[in-house]
Motif scaffolding. Sequence first.
Motif, PDB file in Angstrom:
ATOM      1  N   UNK A 180       0.847  -1.240   0.018  1.00  0.00           N
ATOM      2  CA  UNK A 180       0.021  -0.030  -0.137  1.00  0.00           C
ATOM      3  C   UNK A 180       0.938   1.333   0.081  1.00  0.00           C
ATOM      4  N   UNK A 181       0.663   2.293  -0.970  1.00  0.00           N
ATOM      5  CA  UNK A 181       1.554   3.378  -1.087  1.00  0.00           C
ATOM      6  C   UNK A 181       0.733   4.544  -0.599  1.00  0.00           C
ATOM      7  N   UNK A 182       1.352   5.402  -0.114  1.00  0.00           N
ATOM      8  CA  UNK A 182       0.838   6.986   0.197  1.00  0.00           C
ATOM      9  C   UNK A 182       0.754   7.722  -1.233  1.00  0.00           C
ATOM     10  N   UNK A 183       1.392   7.214  -2.199  1.00  0.00           N
ATOM     11  CA  UNK A 183       1.144   7.884  -3.377  1.00  0.00           C
ATOM     12  C   UNK A 183      -0.129   7.429  -4.168  1.00  0.00           C
ATOM     13  N   UNK A 184      -0.676   8.676  -4.873  1.00  0.00           N
ATOM     14  CA  UNK A 184      -1.958   8.255  -5.469  1.00  0.00           C
ATOM     15  C   UNK A 184      -1.746   7.624  -6.913  1.00  0.00           C
ATOM     16  N   UNK A 185      -2.653   7.033  -7.374  1.00  0.00           N
ATOM     17  CA  UNK A 185      -2.650   6.220  -8.632  1.00  0.00           C
ATOM     18  C   UNK A 185      -1.828   6.951  -9.681  1.00  0.00           C
ATOM     19  N   UNK A 186      -1.990   8.277  -9.980  1.00  0.00           N
ATOM     20  CA  UNK A 186      -1.323   8.632 -10.952  1.00  0.00           C
ATOM     21  C   UNK A 186       0.119   9.148 -10.971  1.00  0.00           C
ATOM     22  N   UNK A 187       0.626   9.093  -9.761  1.00  0.00           N
ATOM     23  CA  UNK A 187       1.909   9.175  -9.103  1.00  0.00           C
ATOM     24  C   UNK A 187       2.309   7.830  -8.985  1.00  0.00           C
ATOM     25  N   UNK A 188       1.685   6.837  -8.785  1.00  0.00           N
ATOM     26  CA  UNK A 188       2.349   5.513  -8.733  1.00  0.00           C
ATOM     27  C   UNK A 188       2.917   5.014 -10.231  1.00  0.00           C
ATOM     28  N   UNK A 189       2.022   5.530 -11.223  1.00  0.00           N
ATOM     29  CA  UNK A 189       2.522   5.155 -12.825  1.00  0.00           C
ATOM     30  C   UNK A 189       3.930   5.758 -12.810  1.00  0.00           C
ATOM     31  N   UNK A 190       4.260   6.807 -12.462  1.00  0.00           N
ATOM     32  CA  UNK A 190       5.535   7.351 -12.833  1.00  0.00           C
ATOM     33  C   UNK A 190       6.509   7.192 -11.740  1.00  0.00           C
ATOM     34  N   UNK A 191       6.511   6.405 -10.759  1.00  0.00           N
ATOM     35  CA  UNK A 191       7.283   6.285  -9.506  1.00  0.00           C
ATOM     36  C   UNK A 191       8.353   5.306  -9.709  1.00  0.00           C
ATOM     37  N   UNK A 192       9.718   5.620  -9.365  1.00  0.00           N
ATOM     38  CA  UNK A 192      10.690   4.434  -9.491  1.00  0.00           C
ATOM     39  C   UNK A 192      10.499   3.583  -8.108  1.00  0.00           C
ATOM     40  N   UNK A 193      11.550   2.759  -8.355  1.00  0.00           N
ATOM     41  CA  UNK A 193      11.447   1.628  -7.388  1.00  0.00           C
ATOM     42  C   UNK A 193      11.479   1.994  -6.038  1.00  0.00           C
ATOM     43  N   UNK A 194      12.575   3.222  -5.693  1.00  0.00           N
ATOM     44  CA  UNK A 194      12.834   3.472  -4.277  1.00  0.00           C
ATOM     45  C   UNK A 194      11.765   4.521  -3.800  1.00  0.00           C
TER      46      UNK A 194
ATOM     47  N   UNK B 151       5.673   2.892   0.821  1.00  0.00           N
ATOM     48  CA  UNK B 151       4.743   1.838   0.878  1.00  0.00           C
ATOM     49  C   UNK B 151       4.749   1.258   2.425  1.00  0.00           C
ATOM     50  N   UNK B 152       3.615   0.757   2.641  1.00  0.00           N
ATOM     51  CA  UNK B 152       3.479  -0.193   3.827  1.00  0.00           C
ATOM     52  C   UNK B 152       3.031  -1.469   3.447  1.00  0.00           C
ATOM     53  N   UNK B 153       3.606  -2.476   3.914  1.00  0.00           N
ATOM     54  CA  UNK B 153       3.397  -3.791   3.443  1.00  0.00           C
ATOM     55  C   UNK B 153       2.773  -4.510   4.681  1.00  0.00           C
ATOM     56  N   UNK B 154       1.485  -5.288   4.233  1.00  0.00           N
ATOM     57  CA  UNK B 154       0.855  -6.224   4.774  1.00  0.00           C
ATOM     58  C   UNK B 154       1.499  -7.544   4.598  1.00  0.00           C
ATOM     59  N   UNK B 155       2.319  -8.056   5.584  1.00  0.00           N
ATOM     60  CA  UNK B 155       2.908  -9.347   5.473  1.00  0.00           C
ATOM     61  C   UNK B 155       2.327 -10.442   6.175  1.00  0.00           C
TER      62      UNK B 155
ATOM     63  N   UNK C  83      -6.836   6.052   2.787  1.00  0.00           N
ATOM     64  CA  UNK C  83      -6.606   6.539   1.158  1.00  0.00           C
ATOM     65  C   UNK C  83      -5.379   5.927   0.722  1.00  0.00           C
ATOM     66  N   UNK C  84      -4.748   4.735   1.245  1.00  0.00           N
ATOM     67  CA  UNK C  84      -3.447   4.422   0.619  1.00  0.00           C
ATOM     68  C   UNK C  84      -3.796   3.407  -0.591  1.00  0.00           C
ATOM     69  N   UNK C  85      -2.923   3.385  -1.646  1.00  0.00           N
ATOM     70  CA  UNK C  85      -3.431   2.680  -2.960  1.00  0.00           C
ATOM     71  C   UNK C  85      -2.739   1.265  -2.703  1.00  0.00           C
ATOM     72  N   UNK C  86      -3.424   0.147  -2.767  1.00  0.00           N
ATOM     73  CA  UNK C  86      -3.040  -1.254  -2.876  1.00  0.00           C
ATOM     74  C   UNK C  86      -2.599  -1.433  -4.291  1.00  0.00           C
ATOM     75  N   UNK C  87      -1.157  -1.123  -4.737  1.00  0.00           N
ATOM     76  CA  UNK C  87      -0.434  -1.388  -5.875  1.00  0.00           C
ATOM     77  C   UNK C  87      -0.290  -2.530  -6.314  1.00  0.00           C
TER      78      UNK C  87
END
Length: 198
Positions: free
Chosen positions: A39-53, A59-63, A114-118
């Motif tokens: 889950x990322x604090x970035x929104x859907x549009x920003x996720x598309x252009x985000x690099x790995x770091x 992101x917060x991970x549910x493991x 509001x976090x995105x499950x990417x």
Amino acid sequence: MAQTEITVQIFEDIKNVIAKVESLGYSWKDTFTGKDQYFSTLQAEDLKNANYKQLLDSSIIIREFDKKSTGEHKVSLVHKKKTLDDQDRVIGEIKSSVGIDNSANAHSLLANAGLENWMTLSQQNNFYKNGEITIIIGTVEGLEGTFVEIEEYASIADKPEEEKFEILCQFVKSLGFKIGDNFSCKKIYMLYTQNNQK
């Protein structure tokens, strides 16, 4: 404190990789089968252009995973902060985690905040140990081949990150597998970019 590890893709069947590692004196310690929901604090549009770091840092991970040796089922919230060198290799990581009791409730909480499950990553990892060295041999649903992870061990822990990374690279090369040329495979990013190309 940052930890150094390498992750390498091996283009061989996992059974062959395990047999080779066992022949070198490594013994099975455990198998974890699990799922990571990112889950990322970035929104859907920003996720598309985000690099790995950017993706991982935000992101917060549910493991959740099952531990074969004990039959235990564990769930936790995880955050990873990566240190990359100028070649985009992961040479250090600071990982924070806290145990929780319910992944569905955590999923609802993060989504409602509001976090995105990417991305969701499903994998199985087998832990083999010989002396101070642990080799993690695993597969990822949706990715080709076998992945081997080796984390820093006690006798190299005080060395600089770049030096530890090179020692681990030379060690995995010495095992004689058909390996790729990337010693810092980013499994979640590999899956993410592969799925986004479809």
